[in-house]
Design an enzyme around this catalytic site. Structure first.
Site, PDB file in Angstrom:
ATOM      1  N   LYS B  79       0.869  -1.175   0.000  1.00 17.52           N
ATOM      2  CA  LYS B  79       0.000   0.000   0.000  1.00 17.52           C
ATOM      3  C   LYS B  79       0.910   1.230   0.000  1.00 17.52           C
ATOM      4  O   LYS B  79       1.922   1.256   0.703  1.00 17.52           O
ATOM      5  CB  LYS B  79      -0.881  -0.017   1.257  1.00 17.52           C
ATOM      6  CG  LYS B  79      -1.916   1.112   1.306  1.00 17.52           C
ATOM      7  CD  LYS B  79      -2.842   0.955   2.522  1.00 17.52           C
ATOM      8  CE  LYS B  79      -3.919   2.034   2.580  1.00 17.52           C
ATOM      9  NZ  LYS B  79      -4.825   1.875   3.729  1.00 17.52           N
ATOM     10  N   SER B 154      -9.758   1.937   2.809  1.00 17.13           N
ATOM     11  CA  SER B 154      -8.861   2.687   1.971  1.00 17.13           C
ATOM     12  C   SER B 154      -7.825   1.842   1.250  1.00 17.13           C
ATOM     13  O   SER B 154      -7.212   2.315   0.288  1.00 17.13           O
ATOM     14  CB  SER B 154      -8.133   3.729   2.827  1.00 17.13           C
ATOM     15  OG  SER B 154      -7.288   3.092   3.778  1.00 17.13           O
ATOM     16  N   SER B 178     -10.111  -0.455   6.974  1.00 12.35           N
ATOM     17  CA  SER B 178      -9.479  -0.249   5.671  1.00 12.35           C
ATOM     18  C   SER B 178      -8.752  -1.463   5.087  1.00 12.35           C
ATOM     19  O   SER B 178      -8.367  -1.435   3.917  1.00 12.35           O
ATOM     20  CB  SER B 178      -8.499   0.924   5.742  1.00 12.35           C
ATOM     21  OG  SER B 178      -9.201   2.139   5.705  1.00 12.35           O
TER      22      SER B 178
END
Lengths: 487, 487
Positions: B79, B154, B178
């Site tokens: 990420k 997210s 997330s």
């Protein structure tokens, strides 16, 4: 104070002192705290507030903060909590300062401040808390722009907050000096004001005598010398009184003292009080210390200045002035005690340390820690003066030899240079007789009443013996010899 | 090759069926065709190839010890919130579009050391704020199961990439769901570990007391392999937990006979029919494995979202202050003065959701509102925590849906922040309490995956992975691949 009393105004002063802790690395990073490095050469990713970095508390700050707390008789915060203080400024890399708000490590406390008048005044402390320093904005070197040096960012500070209990610049300075002495004694800080290790913010207000409420205060920030602190407060008091007497009102603001112009001037207005939006720092856990930690700190604390001063007076029979002076810094006090112990005469040591040693140090611009004569050496020298092996005058010449490095052992030097004091009357009597015989005219005058001439004869004997004669004995022997009827 | 699990890929690599380089090149080719999903912000083919060559060299060289690294040659993605040295780390924001991290996050270092291959950095909601991955400066990510739908957020890019088999596994972060919500939307397995289990060093902060890194993978087994590497104490993160990491993989095959699984009515409100049906199907599977199902009350659950939307914005308002245009990141053109520099840099470079949360957070921390919002939210947080502690005295794990329903359409909730926030209704409480929670795929509906959540006691990741793995031994939902993946 009297002046103010006459004018009908009284002054209320509280100080916030930022003391830089003398740890090797910063409070939340491993970067060095060394002063004077190239700008930004001692700022790591944490100090720069880079994305993703996290603070880790330097454990070395806690014993220092606790030692200070114990030194002022404060309550130690067994659980202290770091908070974020939010504001934007270019030299504040994260946009918040990590400090302690609701749960500081030192709570309350007080110090006894010896005022120049000889009166002791007790000043209470509100708190002392740990926090990180910001960087520096450099406005001068960059035309039209501001340079940022973040070397200082993250330097550990203990912010010591007093109650508003001082009523003159003189008192404020005496308080600041007392705190300075304490933090250097406790090895909390090097206390170097020229390098910003000890910075005072003065909250000053004035009010009509008898008024219950405090007047509006101003905060004069970052004063880094005691002299400037006194002048800044005096200026500020006079300024405020003048405004109020002219029917004006004081604006609550932050001011800056300019030593060149000897005035304070506004830095930024606090009229729209900044909301720092404090909240607990989520990147750090609450700091919990236990009784043992506190006891361990207490066990390693040196005797504090006030106690030491009293002991110097009672144990060593020093004058108040000598005791105050010799306890004023830990290295000086330690030097004196060591010298006195070796000499077995503390008053003699007090005198020599103050006059000879400090005279020499001042002349050479050196600190007590840089003395070329050790406390033991000085003590040995004084012991030989005390036991009559050498005279004080010879002692001074040996002192110079020690300083110059020509001598290391006092006793060896005395022997090898034949400096042992002559106090043997069998040796001295013939010399005295010879001098009286060589100066019959003066001897006559002495006997007819000009007794001042005794000094002349003593001086001659001392000269003859190369200063080694015991002056007191020479004095007695000369007197006896002169008082006898001429042959 | 991309259809194989991590364990299978490792086996093939060790047997020499294919090399790490071949596997890496295979994935790099898939990345190119998978570009339409917009799952990646940055790909790092050169780095991946050099890492793969290093793994192969270690494996092939007969003089070397056999490759015992747990993830040697396994291509993964990070990420874009984890700092990667020398590679842009944007956090999905224009603010950091030009930010090249000078250090690796601890998680990245650990995965590198374990031999994992970095294929690139995945797309995400800006600064991890969002539940649909529509808040990225780099554009929305498309759900591989239906490109008209969101992948969740997210960690949307990380989830979509694993689901589309663009990487074997990925890293993500979870502040309020997330990792789990996108895992559920994309039909994969993701775990948010106990707060403090995975180091936050180098993980760009959104809400420090809630943020936790974890893996997204195809199965519980793959997630266990990833987490074994990612977890562990890190002295650079003060909130990191200093206990040994258990053998997650070794515990996968433990029997769950007699294991107590709790169901909670508060976690069934607002649930859609398909998700509810999949939950009860799962209950049957667990019962067949000998687990004991019971009901548990978590009465404060409904307060989790309001508490979260005070605490997270409050922390983010401070965490994002460092992005001021001074030291790194976006700086506006020709600022007129300091204020203008701050104002325009932040206005131009932050997206709408980020600004909204900074404003909410600043407000919640403001003088006069702190007690009503921030302090109150912390009280709620304590109650939620206590609720879980009580629940885990009755049961070993809690089984709930991960989300109220399957992936929604792109743009469907962008103008309705409350509806968007309700996406996290089941996931947020575990962040507030700091307990571990895992999402695993259940029976999909209408071609869209559904996910179920397991929540466990502090540091009991092993049981969550064990329970999910046992479920995956009985079902094949986790093996389904999205339509996008049609040959």
């Amino acid at each position: 104070m009297t002046e103010q009393a006459e004018s009908g105004w009284e002054t209320v002063i509280g100080l916030e002192i930022h003391v830089q802790l003398n740890t090797r690395s910063k409070i939340f990073s491993g970067a060095s705290t060394q002063f004077g490095a190239e700008p930004n050469s001692q700022a790591c990713a944490i100090d720069l507030g880079m994305p993703g970095v996290l603070p880790v508390v330097n454990a070395a700050v806690f014993p220092k903060a606790v030692a200070f707390g114990l030194g002022v008789g404060a309550e130690i915060g067994m659980t202290s909590v770091f908070d974020r203080k939010n504001y934007f400024y270019p030299d504040l890399p994260k946009g918040y300062q990590i400090t302690q708000m609701d749960y500081p490590i030192v709570r309350g406390g007080k110090v006894d401040v010896l005022l120049p008048s000889g009166i002791t005044k007790t000043v209470r402390l509100t708190r002392a808390h740990l926090e990180e320093d910001a960087g520096k904005s450099l406005h001068e070197e960059f035309q039209g722009a501001t340079g940022i040096d973040l070397n200082r960012a993250g330097t550990p500070l203990l912010e010591i907050v007093s109650e508003p209990e001082m009523s003159s610049a003189v008192e404020a300075v005496a308080y600041a000096r007392t705190i300075h002495q304490l933090v250097t004694y406790l090895d909390v800080s090097d206390g170097d004001m020229s390098q910003g290790s000890f910075r005072c913010d003065a909250n000053v207000s004035v009010r009509r005598i008898g008024t219950p409420d405090l007047g509006t205060r101003t905060e004069t920030k970052n004063v880094n010398s005691f002299r400037f602190l006194e002048r800044a407060i005096d200026f500020e008091v006079a300024r405020q009184i003048q405004i109020l007497e002219g029917g004006g009102r004081i604006i609550q603001e932050t001011r800056l003292y300019d030593p060149d112009k000897d005035e304070t001037r506004p830095m930024r207005s606090k009229e729209t009080a900044t909301d720092y939006r404090y909240f607990p720092e989520p990147d750090l856990l609450p700091v919990v210390i236990n009784e043992k930690f506190v006891a361990d700190v207490r066990a390693t604390m040196p005797e504090l200045p006030a106690a030491r001063r009293q002991r110097f007076e009672s144990q060593f029979k020093l004058s108040n002035d000598d005791a105050t002076f010799l306890s004023s810094s830990l290295p000086l006090a330690k030097y004196f005690e060591q010298a006195g112990q070796t000499a077995e005469d503390f008053r003699l040591a007090a005198n020599w340390v103050r006059v000879e040693l400090l005279g020499m140090l001042n002349k050479q611009g050196l600190d007590i820690g840089e003395s070329l004569i050790s406390a033991t050496q000085l003590g040995e020298l004084l012991r030989r003066i005390k036991d009559g092996t050498i005279s004080g005058k010879i002692g001074k010449s040996i002192f110079d030899a020690l300083w110059a490095g020509d001598a290391t052992s006092v006793d060896e030097y005395i022997e090898s240079h034949g400096l042992r004091q002559v106090s043997d009357s069998d040796t001295l009597t013939p010399i005295i007789e010879k001098i009286i015989n060589d100066n019959t005219q003066q001897a006559e005058q002495y006997r007819s009443g000009k007794t001042k001439l005794l000094g002349f004869f003593v001086g001659q004997v001392m000269k003859e013996t190369g200063g080694k004669a015991n002056p007191q004995q020479v004095n007695d022997l000369v007197k006896t010899a002169l008082d006898q009827a001429p042959p | 090759m991309h259809k194989l699990s991590i364990a299978e890929q490792r086996q093939c690599l060790q047997r020499g069926d294919f090399s790490a380089l071949e596997l890496t090149q295979h994935y790099l080719a898939r990345l190119e065709t998978g570009g339409a999903l917009n799952a990646f912000i940055t790909t790092t083919p050169e780095l991946a190839i050099s890492q793969a060559k290093r793994v192969d060299a270690a494996r092939i060289n007969p003089g070397r010890a056999p490759d015992t690294t747990p993830l040697g040659g396994i291509p993964i993605a990070h990420k874009d919130i984890f700092c990667t040295e020398g590679i842009r780390t944007s956090a999905g924001s224009r603010m950091l579009d030009n930010f090249i991290a000078p250090y690796n996050a601890t998680v990245v270092d650990k995965l590198n050391d374990a031999g994992a291959i970095t294929l690139g950095k995945t797309n995400m909601d800006e600064f991890a704020m969002g539940s649909s991955n529509e808040n990225s400066y780099y554009g929305a990510v498309k759900n591989p199961w239906d490109p008209a739908r969101v992948p969740g957020g997210s960690s949307g890019g990380s989830a979509a990439a694993v689901a589309a088999r663009l990487c074997a596994a990925s890293t993500g972060t979870d502040t309020g769901g997330s990792i789990r919500q996108p895992a559920a939307f994309c039909g994969i397995t993701g775990i948010k570990p106990t707060y403090g289990r995975v180091s936050r060093w180098g993980m760009i902060a959104y809400a420090s007391s809630l943020d936790q890194g974890g893996p997204l993978a195809r199965s519980a087994e793959d997630a266990a392999l990833m987490l074994s590497v990612m977890a562990g104490y890190d002295p650079r993160d003060s909130t990191s937990i200093d206990t040994a990491v258990p053998d997650y993989r070794g515990a996968l095959n433990n029997s769950i006979k007699g294991l107590k699984i709790g169901l909670c009515s508060q976690y069934m409100e607002n649930i859609d029919i398909a998700t509810e049906r999949s939950l009860f199907e799962a209950v049957k599977v667990f019962e067949s494995l000998g687990a004991i199902i019971s009901d548990v009350e978590l009465s404060n659950t409904r307060h989790a979202i309001p508490a979260y939307y005070v605490i997270a914005p409050a922390e983010c308002s401070a965490n994002l202050s460092r992005y001021d245009g001074v030291r790194f990141g976006y700086r506006c053109e020709a600022p007129a003065d300091l204020k203008d520099l701050y104002k325009r840099s932040r206005t131009e470079a932050f997206g709408k959701e980020v600004k909204q949360r900074i404003l909410v957070g600043s407000f919640a921390l403001s003088a006069g509102y702190y007690d009503a919002y921030y302090r109150k939210a912390q009280q709620v947080r304590r109650l939620i925590k206590q609720g879980f502690i009580a629940a885990f005295q009755q049961v070993d794990v809690l089984l709930t849906p991960t989300t109220p329903g399957p992936a929604f359409k792109l743009g469907e909730k962008t103008n309705d922040p409350i509806a968007m926030y309700l996406q996290d209704v089941y996931t947020i409480a575990s962040n507030l309490a700091g307990i571990p929670a895992l999402s695993f795929p259940s029976n999909p509906h209408g071609g869209l995956p559904t996910g179920l959540q397991l929540m466990g006691n502090y540091l009991d990741e092993a049981t969550l992975l064990n329970v999910a793995h046992q479920f995956q031994q009985q079902t094949s939902w986790h093996k389904l691949s999205p339509a996008w993946e049609a040959p």
